[in-house]
Design a protein around this motif. Structure first.
Motif, PDB file in Angstrom:
ATOM      1  N   CYS A 115       0.953   3.833  -3.184  1.00 55.19           N
ATOM      2  CA  CYS A 115       0.529   5.225  -2.994  1.00 55.19           C
ATOM      3  C   CYS A 115       1.646   6.208  -3.328  1.00 55.19           C
ATOM      4  O   CYS A 115       1.410   7.228  -3.981  1.00 55.19           O
ATOM      5  N   MET A 175      -4.686   4.715   4.586  1.00 58.55           N
ATOM      6  CA  MET A 175      -4.951   3.355   4.118  1.00 58.55           C
ATOM      7  C   MET A 175      -4.320   2.318   5.054  1.00 58.55           C
ATOM      8  O   MET A 175      -4.894   1.262   5.281  1.00 58.55           O
ATOM      9  N   THR A 212       0.824  -1.208   0.000  1.00 58.35           N
ATOM     10  CA  THR A 212       0.000   0.000   0.000  1.00 58.35           C
ATOM     11  C   THR A 212       0.857   1.256   0.000  1.00 58.35           C
ATOM     12  O   THR A 212       0.610   2.185  -0.766  1.00 58.35           O
TER      13      THR A 212
END
Length: 86
Positions: free
Chosen positions: A38, A72, A34
């Motif tokens: 990102c 997140m 993640t």
């Protein structure tokens, strides 16, 4: 036998990791993926918005991507722990 609070949280039925290393490895892999995604998408989108000759947009894009990655990651940890993240 004298049990501590940590012993009560060891089972996998209450949403904690317990003694299952695969869940912990899954969380670490998900968090790493993640954050990488990102940051990479933020860099790429920032570069596309401002043009290839300007690196300022890429830095801003990475900063925005990092902020999104933090949120997140918090959501991922809550999902893996069954909403019991503190």
């Amino acid at each position: 036998m004298n049990s501590s609070n940590n012993d009560k949280n060891r089972g996998t039925d209450n949403g904690s990791f317990g003694d299952n290393p695969w869940r912990a490895m899954g969380l670490i892999g998900s968090v790493g993926g993640t954050i990488g995604a990102c940051l990479g998408l933020g860099y790429w989108i920032g570069g596309k918005v401002t043009g290839a000759e300007n690196t300022y947009g890429s830095i801003v894009g990475m900063s925005v991507g990092f902020v999104i990655a933090v949120f997140m990651t918090i959501l991922l940890i809550k999902a893996f722990t069954g909403g019991k993240a503190k």
